[in-house]
Scaffold this motif. Sequence first.
Motif, PDB file in Angstrom:
ATOM      1  N   SER A 173       0.791  -1.113   0.015  1.00  0.00           N
ATOM      2  CA  SER A 173      -0.017  -0.141  -0.022  1.00  0.00           C
ATOM      3  C   SER A 173       0.779   1.463  -0.051  1.00  0.00           C
ATOM      4  O   SER A 173       0.449   2.262  -0.795  1.00  0.00           O
ATOM      5  CB  SER A 173      -0.955  -0.104   1.126  1.00  0.00           C
ATOM      6  N   LYS A 174       1.967   1.098   0.861  1.00  0.00           N
ATOM      7  CA  LYS A 174       2.767   2.242   0.632  1.00  0.00           C
ATOM      8  C   LYS A 174       3.508   2.588  -0.692  1.00  0.00           C
ATOM      9  O   LYS A 174       3.587   3.702  -1.079  1.00  0.00           O
ATOM     10  CB  LYS A 174       4.079   1.994   1.581  1.00  0.00           C
ATOM     11  N   ALA A 175       3.721   1.512  -1.324  1.00  0.00           N
ATOM     12  CA  ALA A 175       4.144   1.689  -2.706  1.00  0.00           C
ATOM     13  C   ALA A 175       3.209   2.225  -3.794  1.00  0.00           C
ATOM     14  O   ALA A 175       3.701   3.068  -4.512  1.00  0.00           O
ATOM     15  CB  ALA A 175       4.519   0.260  -3.490  1.00  0.00           C
ATOM     16  N   ILE A 176       1.852   1.872  -3.644  1.00  0.00           N
ATOM     17  CA  ILE A 176       0.994   2.277  -4.491  1.00  0.00           C
ATOM     18  C   ILE A 176       0.607   4.052  -3.967  1.00  0.00           C
ATOM     19  O   ILE A 176       0.614   4.719  -4.828  1.00  0.00           O
ATOM     20  CB  ILE A 176      -0.347   1.695  -3.916  1.00  0.00           C
ATOM     21  N   HIS A 177       0.805   4.343  -2.652  1.00  0.00           N
ATOM     22  CA  HIS A 177       0.672   5.832  -2.316  1.00  0.00           C
ATOM     23  C   HIS A 177       1.772   6.387  -3.019  1.00  0.00           C
ATOM     24  O   HIS A 177       1.599   7.443  -3.467  1.00  0.00           O
ATOM     25  CB  HIS A 177       0.817   5.540  -0.763  1.00  0.00           C
ATOM     26  N   ASN A 178       3.130   6.137  -2.768  1.00  0.00           N
ATOM     27  CA  ASN A 178       4.131   6.609  -3.349  1.00  0.00           C
ATOM     28  C   ASN A 178       4.168   6.907  -5.054  1.00  0.00           C
ATOM     29  O   ASN A 178       4.299   7.885  -5.567  1.00  0.00           O
ATOM     30  CB  ASN A 178       5.585   6.142  -2.974  1.00  0.00           C
ATOM     31  N   GLN A 179       3.591   5.798  -5.610  1.00  0.00           N
ATOM     32  CA  GLN A 179       3.581   5.935  -7.064  1.00  0.00           C
ATOM     33  C   GLN A 179       2.488   6.768  -7.473  1.00  0.00           C
ATOM     34  O   GLN A 179       2.509   7.681  -8.543  1.00  0.00           O
ATOM     35  CB  GLN A 179       3.470   4.480  -7.658  1.00  0.00           C
ATOM     36  N   ARG A 180       1.278   6.756  -6.874  1.00  0.00           N
ATOM     37  CA  ARG A 180       0.158   7.651  -6.981  1.00  0.00           C
ATOM     38  C   ARG A 180       0.778   9.111  -6.866  1.00  0.00           C
ATOM     39  O   ARG A 180       0.114   9.719  -7.731  1.00  0.00           O
ATOM     40  CB  ARG A 180      -0.952   7.405  -6.123  1.00  0.00           C
ATOM     41  N   ARG A 181       1.364   9.357  -5.908  1.00  0.00           N
ATOM     42  CA  ARG A 181       1.815  10.928  -5.671  1.00  0.00           C
ATOM     43  C   ARG A 181       2.624  11.108  -6.770  1.00  0.00           C
ATOM     44  O   ARG A 181       2.386  12.370  -7.167  1.00  0.00           O
ATOM     45  CB  ARG A 181       2.461  10.892  -4.344  1.00  0.00           C
ATOM     46  N   LEU A 182       3.492  10.239  -7.333  1.00  0.00           N
ATOM     47  CA  LEU A 182       4.455  10.686  -8.327  1.00  0.00           C
ATOM     48  C   LEU A 182       3.646  10.717  -9.658  1.00  0.00           C
ATOM     49  O   LEU A 182       3.847  11.878 -10.524  1.00  0.00           O
ATOM     50  CB  LEU A 182       5.509   9.558  -8.495  1.00  0.00           C
ATOM     51  N   GLU A 183       2.454  10.069  -9.993  1.00  0.00           N
ATOM     52  CA  GLU A 183       1.838  10.171 -10.928  1.00  0.00           C
ATOM     53  C   GLU A 183       0.978  11.539 -10.731  1.00  0.00           C
ATOM     54  O   GLU A 183       0.630  12.114 -12.069  1.00  0.00           O
ATOM     55  CB  GLU A 183       0.743   8.974 -11.031  1.00  0.00           C
ATOM     56  N   PHE A 184       0.605  12.066  -9.803  1.00  0.00           N
ATOM     57  CA  PHE A 184      -0.166  13.234  -9.671  1.00  0.00           C
ATOM     58  C   PHE A 184       0.823  14.232 -10.008  1.00  0.00           C
ATOM     59  O   PHE A 184       0.245  15.229 -10.657  1.00  0.00           O
ATOM     60  CB  PHE A 184      -0.761  13.346  -8.222  1.00  0.00           C
ATOM     61  N   ARG A 185       1.723  14.252  -9.881  1.00  0.00           N
ATOM     62  CA  ARG A 185       2.933  15.352  -9.994  1.00  0.00           C
ATOM     63  C   ARG A 185       2.887  15.439 -11.470  1.00  0.00           C
ATOM     64  O   ARG A 185       3.275  16.793 -11.988  1.00  0.00           O
ATOM     65  CB  ARG A 185       4.078  15.098  -9.433  1.00  0.00           C
ATOM     66  N   LYS A 186       3.211  14.379 -12.150  1.00  0.00           N
ATOM     67  CA  LYS A 186       3.269  14.233 -13.756  1.00  0.00           C
ATOM     68  C   LYS A 186       1.989  14.761 -14.350  1.00  0.00           C
ATOM     69  O   LYS A 186       2.306  14.944 -15.726  1.00  0.00           O
ATOM     70  CB  LYS A 186       3.827  12.954 -14.116  1.00  0.00           C
ATOM     71  N   ALA A 187       0.919  14.544 -13.892  1.00  0.00           N
ATOM     72  CA  ALA A 187      -0.402  14.645 -14.501  1.00  0.00           C
ATOM     73  C   ALA A 187      -0.543  16.160 -14.945  1.00  0.00           C
ATOM     74  O   ALA A 187      -0.321  17.219 -14.165  1.00  0.00           O
ATOM     75  CB  ALA A 187      -1.601  14.207 -13.800  1.00  0.00           C
ATOM     76  N   ASP A 188      -1.234  16.248 -15.934  1.00  0.00           N
ATOM     77  CA  ASP A 188      -2.125  17.456 -16.402  1.00  0.00           C
ATOM     78  C   ASP A 188      -3.093  18.078 -15.519  1.00  0.00           C
ATOM     79  O   ASP A 188      -3.731  17.258 -14.576  1.00  0.00           O
ATOM     80  CB  ASP A 188      -2.248  17.696 -17.853  1.00  0.00           C
ATOM     81  N   PRO A 189      -3.720  19.358 -15.591  1.00  0.00           N
ATOM     82  CA  PRO A 189      -4.750  19.585 -14.649  1.00  0.00           C
ATOM     83  C   PRO A 189      -5.941  18.686 -14.680  1.00  0.00           C
ATOM     84  O   PRO A 189      -6.441  18.504 -13.651  1.00  0.00           O
ATOM     85  CB  PRO A 189      -5.131  20.989 -15.098  1.00  0.00           C
ATOM     86  N   SER A 190      -6.294  17.973 -15.856  1.00  0.00           N
ATOM     87  CA  SER A 190      -7.506  17.270 -15.983  1.00  0.00           C
ATOM     88  C   SER A 190      -6.988  15.876 -15.261  1.00  0.00           C
ATOM     89  O   SER A 190      -7.979  15.324 -14.473  1.00  0.00           O
ATOM     90  CB  SER A 190      -7.890  16.844 -17.426  1.00  0.00           C
ATOM     91  N   GLY A 191      -5.975  15.478 -15.624  1.00  0.00           N
ATOM     92  CA  GLY A 191      -5.437  14.031 -14.955  1.00  0.00           C
ATOM     93  C   GLY A 191      -5.444  14.422 -13.342  1.00  0.00           C
ATOM     94  O   GLY A 191      -5.889  13.372 -12.569  1.00  0.00           O
ATOM     95  N   LYS A 192      -5.019  15.431 -12.911  1.00  0.00           N
ATOM     96  CA  LYS A 192      -5.026  15.651 -11.146  1.00  0.00           C
ATOM     97  C   LYS A 192      -6.514  15.636 -10.792  1.00  0.00           C
ATOM     98  O   LYS A 192      -6.617  15.208  -9.888  1.00  0.00           O
ATOM     99  CB  LYS A 192      -4.417  17.151 -10.991  1.00  0.00           C
ATOM    100  N   GLU A 193      -7.379  16.180 -11.573  1.00  0.00           N
ATOM    101  CA  GLU A 193      -8.641  16.467 -11.140  1.00  0.00           C
ATOM    102  C   GLU A 193      -9.462  14.899 -11.017  1.00  0.00           C
ATOM    103  O   GLU A 193     -10.023  14.526 -10.121  1.00  0.00           O
ATOM    104  CB  GLU A 193      -9.471  17.314 -11.781  1.00  0.00           C
TER     105      GLU A 193
END
Length: 410
Positions: free
Chosen positions: A245-265
């Motif tokens: 779950s920690k790995a998922i959390h860290n990767q999701r946080r990384l994906e959020f930083r890379k995403a465009d505004p619509s992806g972040k939403e």
Amino acid sequence: MTIDISQHILRLKGQRVNEIELAEDGAKVIVQCSRDARRSAIDPATGKKGSINQHIRRQVNDIPFFGYPCVIEIELAQVFISKGERRIEACPFVDKGCRFTHRFCHLISGLCRHLSILAVSRHLGIRWETVKNIDKAYLMETLPALDPAQLAGLEYIGVDEVARAKGHDYMTVVYDMVGGHLIWVEAGRTAEVFSRFLKQLRPDTAHKINAVSMDMGPAYQKAVRESLPMADIVFDRFHVMKNYSKAIHNQRRLEFRKADPSGKELMKGTHYLLLKNADKLNEKQSNKLQTLLESNSNLNTLYVLKEQLQALWSAPSFEGMSEQLENWCLIADQSHMLYLKKFAKSLRKHCVGICNYAKHKLTSARIEAGNVSIGMIRKRARGIRDTEYFKLKIRQSSIPDNQSMFYLKS
């Protein structure tokens, strides 16, 4: 105003009740007593009879009396021992130096099992420190000893660490995973602390332990390998999935930083959905999760691998589970996700302990249930810095609460 109540009901052994009256200010009930002259004067140090030098009066607090605080005025003999040596006789219902009767201490400790010290203090009008000290003394006197040398018939045990407060005063707790009982608790979380418990076990008891359940920390592993070389180490599923779950959390946080505004939403509010099992989601949550997974291949891979990882514990044998684990790690290695690769590396390192589950079917359910009880103790004991008292409260939590705090046995 005086009240006439049977002396037998009041249970003040060694005292004769003269009268019970309401104080002039109406704030408390006072029980006036005198020493029973038929009672011999006994030296509390030697247990020998002596002569009475003089009588000493003192006040002690008793359980509330019909809604009023209750004070008992008792009379004790000062026993003549020798010239220049005199001692006050013991009182059967009050400890030396204590201002509270045994039954009042019993009531206070019983309330402290279910309420915070602050609540008991306010309820009874007693200082916070006094409530805590009474509860501690009562537990030290009444709790059964946890003696590893007396243990027998152990087949599976579990060990974990708990903290008095987050990041402070860690303790090692050990459970009998078959009977579900707490069998040891001690301050510290090092290999030496756990080894101290294992070395106190009788040789025949230690030899019959088949497996030890624990998290993946190295300290407890070292203790088991040194003291129980024939026992298997089982890393429980809860901690493995917690690390994933920690790995998922860290990767999701990384994906959020890379995403465009619509992806972040789209990713907002989805952390919980990624961790929760699919059968626990409602229709709205399932649709939102599906949309997220279709739009992000990395998160989709993590989610699919999560379900495959959970399936490991359905393997029928150690060999089958080891094979599934290695296949899972090969898939993780082919990804470009750093956190997933690091988790796969950890799985390989702990492969034997994880797959030992297939041999023993040992889970951490009893340990986690104990940790929930300890968590409740932490909330009720907020502000306590007495590690020894916290240890006593942990021991108390493992004992059934089958005796009323209000009624004493005859």
